[in-house]
Design a protein around this motif. Structure first.
Motif, PDB file in Angstrom:
ATOM      1  N   LEU A 132      44.255  47.562  29.014  1.00 15.62           N
ATOM      2  CA  LEU A 132      44.946  47.167  29.976  1.00 15.62           C
ATOM      3  C   LEU A 132      44.194  46.591  30.958  1.00 15.62           C
ATOM      4  CD1 LEU A 132      47.822  46.862  31.120  1.00 15.62           C
ATOM      5  CD2 LEU A 132      47.312  49.011  32.116  1.00 15.62           C
ATOM      6  N   ILE A 133      42.814  47.192  31.490  1.00 18.17           N
ATOM      7  CA  ILE A 133      42.042  46.812  32.437  1.00 18.17           C
ATOM      8  C   ILE A 133      41.494  45.442  32.165  1.00 18.17           C
ATOM      9  CG2 ILE A 133      39.909  47.223  33.779  1.00 18.17           C
ATOM     10  CD1 ILE A 133      42.291  48.793  34.606  1.00 18.17           C
ATOM     11  N   PHE A 134      41.166  45.262  30.845  1.00 16.31           N
ATOM     12  CA  PHE A 134      40.436  44.068  30.451  1.00 16.31           C
ATOM     13  C   PHE A 134      41.513  42.736  30.387  1.00 16.31           C
ATOM     14  CE2 PHE A 134      39.809  40.926  26.817  1.00 16.31           C
ATOM     15  CZ  PHE A 134      38.400  40.192  27.468  1.00 16.31           C
ATOM     16  N   SER A 135      42.606  42.920  30.090  1.00 12.88           N
ATOM     17  CA  SER A 135      43.672  42.106  30.189  1.00 12.88           C
ATOM     18  C   SER A 135      44.104  41.666  31.629  1.00 12.88           C
ATOM     19  CB  SER A 135      45.002  42.563  29.359  1.00 12.88           C
ATOM     20  OG  SER A 135      45.756  43.578  30.023  1.00 12.88           O
ATOM     21  N   LEU A 136      44.283  42.625  32.370  1.00 13.03           N
ATOM     22  CA  LEU A 136      44.317  42.553  33.985  1.00 13.03           C
ATOM     23  C   LEU A 136      43.079  41.959  34.561  1.00 13.03           C
ATOM     24  CD1 LEU A 136      46.052  45.818  35.097  1.00 13.03           C
ATOM     25  CD2 LEU A 136      47.147  43.607  34.951  1.00 13.03           C
ATOM     26  N   GLY A 137      41.995  41.941  34.079  1.00 16.72           N
ATOM     27  CA  GLY A 137      40.957  41.168  34.566  1.00 16.72           C
ATOM     28  C   GLY A 137      40.951  39.616  34.357  1.00 16.72           C
ATOM     29  N   ILE A 138      41.513  39.316  33.108  1.00 12.10           N
ATOM     30  CA  ILE A 138      41.936  37.793  32.751  1.00 12.10           C
ATOM     31  C   ILE A 138      42.989  37.519  33.730  1.00 12.10           C
ATOM     32  CG2 ILE A 138      42.695  36.561  31.052  1.00 12.10           C
ATOM     33  CD1 ILE A 138      41.476  38.262  29.041  1.00 12.10           C
ATOM     34  N   ILE A 139      44.075  38.338  33.850  1.00 11.91           N
ATOM     35  CA  ILE A 139      44.985  37.817  34.903  1.00 11.91           C
ATOM     36  C   ILE A 139      44.562  37.448  36.165  1.00 11.91           C
ATOM     37  CG2 ILE A 139      47.231  38.527  36.025  1.00 11.91           C
ATOM     38  CD1 ILE A 139      48.086  39.952  33.557  1.00 11.91           C
ATOM     39  N   VAL A 140      43.765  38.400  36.725  1.00 16.20           N
ATOM     40  CA  VAL A 140      42.998  38.307  38.287  1.00 16.20           C
ATOM     41  C   VAL A 140      42.223  36.891  38.135  1.00 16.20           C
ATOM     42  CG1 VAL A 140      41.253  39.158  39.688  1.00 16.20           C
ATOM     43  CG2 VAL A 140      43.032  40.647  38.645  1.00 16.20           C
ATOM     44  N   PHE A 141      41.516  36.488  37.014  1.00 14.30           N
ATOM     45  CA  PHE A 141      40.940  35.483  36.775  1.00 14.30           C
ATOM     46  C   PHE A 141      41.451  34.039  36.818  1.00 14.30           C
ATOM     47  CE2 PHE A 141      38.650  32.236  34.238  1.00 14.30           C
ATOM     48  CZ  PHE A 141      37.323  31.927  35.021  1.00 14.30           C
ATOM     49  N   LEU A 142      42.620  33.997  36.210  1.00  9.48           N
ATOM     50  CA  LEU A 142      43.710  32.997  36.232  1.00  9.48           C
ATOM     51  C   LEU A 142      44.175  33.017  37.487  1.00  9.48           C
ATOM     52  CD1 LEU A 142      45.283  33.704  32.710  1.00  9.48           C
ATOM     53  CD2 LEU A 142      43.446  31.949  33.267  1.00  9.48           C
ATOM     54  N   SER A 143      44.501  33.746  38.059  1.00  5.45           N
ATOM     55  CA  SER A 143      45.304  33.730  39.444  1.00  5.45           C
ATOM     56  C   SER A 143      44.281  33.308  40.547  1.00  5.45           C
ATOM     57  CB  SER A 143      45.702  35.242  39.884  1.00  5.45           C
ATOM     58  OG  SER A 143      44.775  36.013  40.106  1.00  5.45           O
ATOM     59  N   LEU A 144      42.897  33.576  40.368  1.00 13.42           N
ATOM     60  CA  LEU A 144      41.893  33.079  41.343  1.00 13.42           C
ATOM     61  C   LEU A 144      41.680  31.597  41.277  1.00 13.42           C
ATOM     62  CD1 LEU A 144      38.961  35.614  41.203  1.00 13.42           C
ATOM     63  CD2 LEU A 144      40.724  34.928  43.223  1.00 13.42           C
ATOM     64  N   ILE A 145      41.912  31.090  39.847  1.00  6.80           N
ATOM     65  CA  ILE A 145      41.899  29.583  39.445  1.00  6.80           C
ATOM     66  C   ILE A 145      43.154  28.990  40.071  1.00  6.80           C
ATOM     67  CG2 ILE A 145      42.034  27.840  37.560  1.00  6.80           C
ATOM     68  CD1 ILE A 145      40.200  29.728  36.132  1.00  6.80           C
TER      69      ILE A 145
END
Length: 134
Positions: free
Chosen positions: A17-30
């Motif tokens: 879950l932490i890994f998938s949330l890291g991807i979501i945060v990265f996409l939101s920054l973009i």
């Protein structure tokens, strides 16, 4: 050890879950960088609520939860690890804690080995003793 709705639970950090949330945060920054650099100002007002609901809101909804491994209810012991199982308290005759496992002996002389993981042995023994009469 925590209590939730009169149940005792033991939780660990959910790494997937932490890994998938890291991807979501990265996409939101973009998406936010695109909104402030490439996309015209008129579309920012229309697009930011969608960015919030798609990328930021899931972090608060699911990101702060831990994965429940053991749940002790009034009726049963629930293990939600690699090989999930549910065992009724009345079917367990005794328990023993060795170096890495909880060894449960059932009424029909079978044994279950459940991992201790990184939980506090004293808290596990205390919680099991509340439900199982040795």
């Amino acid at each position: 050890m925590k209590t939730e709705n009169n149940n005792i639970i033991f939780t660990v950090l959910n790494k997937k879950l932490i890994f998938s949330l890291g991807i979501i945060v990265f996409l939101s920054l973009i998406a936010v960088i695109l909104f402030f650099t490439v996309i015209r100002a008129e579309y920012i007002v229309l697009g930011l609520p969608f960015v919030f609901f798609l990328f930021v809101l899931p972090i608060f909804m699911i990101g702060m939860r831990n994965k429940i491994i053991y749940r002790f209810t009034l009726d049963e012991l629930q293990y939600r690890g690699e090989k999930p199982c549910r065992i009724k308290w009345k079917d367990i005759t005794s328990f023993d804690l060795d170096s890495q496992n909880i060894v449960l002996t059932l009424n029909n002389d079978t044994t279950y080995k459940l991992p201790i993981l990184n939980f506090n042995r004293y808290e596990l023994q205390k919680a099991l003793a509340m439900y199982i009469n040795k």
